[in-house]
Write an enzyme that holds these catalytic residues in place. Structure first.
Site, short mmCIF file in Angstrom:
data_model
loop_
_atom_site.label_atom_id
_atom_site.label_comp_id
_atom_site.label_asym_id
_atom_site.label_seq_id
_atom_site.Cartn_x
_atom_site.Cartn_y
_atom_site.Cartn_z
CD GLU A 1 -2.98 -1.42 2.05
OE1 GLU A 1 -3.34 -0.42 2.68
OE2 GLU A 1 -3.45 -2.55 2.24
CG HIS B 1 -15.38 -13.11 7.73
ND1 HIS B 1 -15.43 -14.30 7.03
CD2 HIS B 1 -16.55 -12.99 8.40
CE1 HIS B 1 -16.61 -14.88 7.28
NE2 HIS B 1 -17.31 -14.11 8.09
CG HIS C 1 -9.55 -5.30 1.38
ND1 HIS C 1 -9.61 -3.93 1.34
CD2 HIS C 1 -10.39 -5.74 0.42
CE1 HIS C 1 -10.47 -3.57 0.40
NE2 HIS C 1 -10.96 -4.64 -0.17
CD GLU C 2 -6.00 -4.89 4.72
OE1 GLU C 2 -6.38 -3.80 4.29
OE2 GLU C 2 -6.78 -5.74 5.18
CD GLU D 1 -8.47 1.25 2.49
OE1 GLU D 1 -9.54 0.64 2.33
OE2 GLU D 1 -7.52 0.79 3.12
#
Ligand code: NOJ
Ligand code: CA
Length: 703
Positions: free
Chosen positions: A159, A401, A470-471, A495
């Site tokens: 990111e 989640h 995500h991540e 974001e």
């Protein structure tokens, strides 16, 4: 001077690319690659080293050489195009190490017209069973000090904002300042991540990446600044090893895309072609998704994920009903109904709700094992009632989640979590891995976690659940094998514009050449309220695009999962611009990359699945420019209505980002659109067959 003693040469199907392979006189395996007459990769060494065993780096003889030509095609479950051609020449070299009882390693090369993929295979054999990879030594010897778009090598996050420098000027440690994310671990001063897109002085675009990453760690590259040799660097595990393997086995593909045209790099389907076909037989339940959700309000700071303002909550022990609500919890029954109504009214498939389940009071930064159980809602979120409400309106709730990077906790609870989803009618989940990984010492991109993500994709498929991670490690085309794995994050998404220095105006022109080479991203476009001062006068943050560019992103970013990320109120205030988000497709028969330059601009047109409708997106960086789009792909002699959602003449991403104008014209296959893009701007166009009334009423487009 090293002389090749066993040399092999193959050419790609149309002879654009040439690959040479040789075992040198000192018994080292080397390859080189050229594009037409230009060298792309100078002779480069191949091999891996093992822990407590002799390496696969030298001592080779060539035992067998096989070559074949493949030309077939296949249809993805969802995608940018309906049919994908898979056309390459393969060279398969079996190497023996006579000094190690003829221990064998096979190198498989697949040479496409747009690039090369190769991998190491370890056949079943008497002298190799279990082995531990201590390092991979794949080299990419570049021909010069190319200019690259790079982010620092880091096995915990992607990111970052991109840097654009010569390879000799890479400074990964300084580059660390280009993210605001807490969990990061830059690995070496000269290390960069893959995919990396480079441009050579002689005009070649070269992109290095990997495909089909499973049971192996992700690869970064270390730059030798004296000779521009890039060497693979693998994510280590908690004790410093790279991978635990057992023969027969194989590594992921190492890939090199090359062309003198930037658009060819984006049009390539090599990553998907190098992945295995779907392991899921019944794919009828897998559907692209356009969604809204209780999400942006948390990122802009007007609502919270957590229900109470406290900490030290414990799964199984805390009495959630006894906690005092903080008054700005986002995921309430009431607010969710607003979103369900909004989704039903405007034709969205799903509503994501984050912060619905207990545990958010102290989820972040504690490296805590048991934060979430994924099955217990907060007292103000009525799962059963909301499911009923959503089902009546023909909308699906999307599960969330967040694992807080405690993968062990998630693995223990996955079956219960997916059963809970089945019970309450959820068919899609967004997962997240914010924080430091548990098992402690593991990294987001190491072999253990790579296997975890695959397990999550496989297990969710068993429950007929689509997944968006995500991540997680950046995708490498595994969505072909697990088509329920709709998207990933694994880059700096929209974001960041809500709460950090944000994504600069060129960001979305670089991502297609880097992160998107591996697969779809849940970028969350569609922000209409550009400046965060709207929510709080003290806020300086803003989205670094115009509003029209936010619309164009639905086309320039390919994903079967697209969010309309802004608040319903902000869309309702601009129904004319919102119409584009409602109309735009999420699945396609065809895609045309019309013009592209990494870091500068991108123009893409796509044909909606099973419809005679096209959508076009054009975006630019901080410079205003005119995008050119010939519509010669339209059905000849058919009149279409083009609705152009463009920047107003005085629009500017910083000074006047929300100024847009909408125009309609008649167009045909002879039309060439000239779209004026503001600084940081864009243009989105929908093209549909004209109605009789439109044919009478609208003017033909004139340049
Ligand atoms: C980071 C994700 O990228 C974001 O979309 C999500 O809202 C937060 N984590 C919380 O899970
Ligand atoms: Ca994130």
């Amino acid at each position: 001077m090293v002389v090749a003693i066993t040399a092999q040469t193959i050419q790609s199907p149309s002879k654009k690319l040439t690959l040479n392979f040789a075992v040198t006189s000192d018994s080292v395996a080397q390859y080189r690659l050229s594009f037409e007459k230009k060298s792309v990769i100078n002779p480069s060494t191949l091999g891996i080293t093992l822990k407590d065993q002799p390496s696969f780096l030298n001592g080779f003889t060539v035992a067998l050489v096989e070559s074949s030509l493949v030309d077939d095609s296949w249809n993805p479950v969802w995608g940018e195009v309906k049919t994908i051609r898979n056309n390459y020449r393969e060279l398969k070299v079996t190497l023996h190490q006579p000094a190690q009882n003829n221990r064998a390693m096979v190198i498989v090369f697949r040479l496409f017209d747009e690039g090369l993929g190769f991998r190491y295979e370890f056949p079943k054999q008497d002298n190799l069973n279990y082995f531990t990879v201590s390092d991979e030594r794949t080299e990419f010897a570049l021909t010069g000090d190319h200019k690259a778009f790079w982010i620092p090598g880091d096995f915990d996050t992607n990111e970052y904002r991109y840097f654009h420098t010569a390879l000799s000027e890479v400074n990964a440690l300084q580059g660390m300042s280009s993210t605001d994310i807490a969990t990061r671990s830059v690995i070496a001063p000269n290390a960069i991540q893959t995919p990396v897109i480079m441009k050579s002085a002689d005009g070649l675009y070269i992109d290095i990446f990997e495909a089909a990453l499973s049971n192996y760690p992700a690869m970064c590259l270390d730059i030798n600044k004296s000779n521009f040799v890039l060497t693979s660097m693998l994510a280590p595990d908690a004790v410093g090893n790279k991978a635990y393997l057992q023969a027969p086995t194989k590594t992921p593909w190492r890939t090199i895309f090359v062309s003198d045209k930037a658009v060819d790099i984006l049009a390539s389907k090599m990553t998907l072609n190098l992945n295995e076909p779907s392991k899921i037989e019944d794919v009828g339940w897998i559907k692209p998704v356009k969604y809204v959700g209780i999400w942006w309000e948390m990122h802009v700071g007007i609502a919270s994920w957590n229900y109470a303002d406290t900490n030290n909550v414990k799964i199984g022990e805390t009495n959630w009903n006894a906690l005092r609500p903080n008054g700005h919890h986002g995921a309430t029954t009431e607010r969710t109904k607003v979103y369900i109504d909004f989704a039903a009214k405007h034709g969205f498939d799903g509503v994501l709700v984050e912060g619905w389940n207990v545990g958010w009071e102290d989820w972040f930064g504690n490296w805590k094992e048991n934060v979430f159980d994924f099955v217990t809602p907060y007292p103000d979120f009525e799962v059963a009632a909301l499911q009923k409400y959503a089902a009546e309106k023909g909308v699906k709730l999307i599960m969330h989640h967040e694992t807080s990077a405690s993968a062990t906790n998630y693995e223990r609870r996955m079956d219960d979590a997916y059963r809970f989803m089945n019970q309450f009618g959820y068919d899609a989940v967004k997962t997240g891995y914010v924080g430091k990984i548990i098992p402690r010492g593991e990294l987001h991109d190491g072999q253990w976690m790579v296997n975890h993500y695959v397990r999550a994709a496989e297990k969710s498929a068993k429950y007929k659940i689509m997944i968006n991670m995500h991540e997680a490690v950046r995708p490498t085309g595994l969505q072909r094998t697990y088509p329920n794995w709709l998207a990933n994050e694994a880059a700096r998404g929209n974001e960041f514009n809500a709460w950090s220095s944000g994504n600069p105006p060129d960001h979305e022109t670089i991502l297609p050449f880097t992160r998107f080479m591996g697969g779809p991203m849940d970028y969350t476009p569609g922000i209409f309220q550009i400046k965060m001062s709207f929510y709080n006068p003290n806020k300086k943050e803003q989205v670094h695009t115009t509003l029209a560019k936010q619309l164009a992103l639905y086309v320039t970013i390919y994903s079967p999962l697209q969010m309309a990320a802004d608040l319903p109120e902000n869309y309702e205030a601009k129904p004319d611009a919102f119409q584009f988000i409602k109309d735009v497709a999420v699945d396609w028969d065809d895609s045309k990359i019309l013009e592209a330059e990494p870091g500068d601009y991108l123009t893409v047109a796509r044909k909606a699945k099973n419809m005679d409708e096209w959508y076009l997106g054009a975006i630019t960086d901080e410079n205003p420019r005119t995008a050119t789009a010939s519509l010669n792909f339209l059905t000849p002699k058919q009149k279409y209505t083009a609705t152009i959602y463009g920047d107003a003449s005085d629009a500017h991403w910083e000074k006047n980002p929300m100024a847009y104008k909408i125009e309609q014209f008649l167009v045909s296959e002879k039309t060439v659109l000239k779209l004026k893009l503001a600084a940081g701007g864009g243009s989105a166009v929908s093209i549909k067959p004209a109605t009789v009334e439109e044919t009478k009423k609208l003017k033909s487009y004139k340049q």
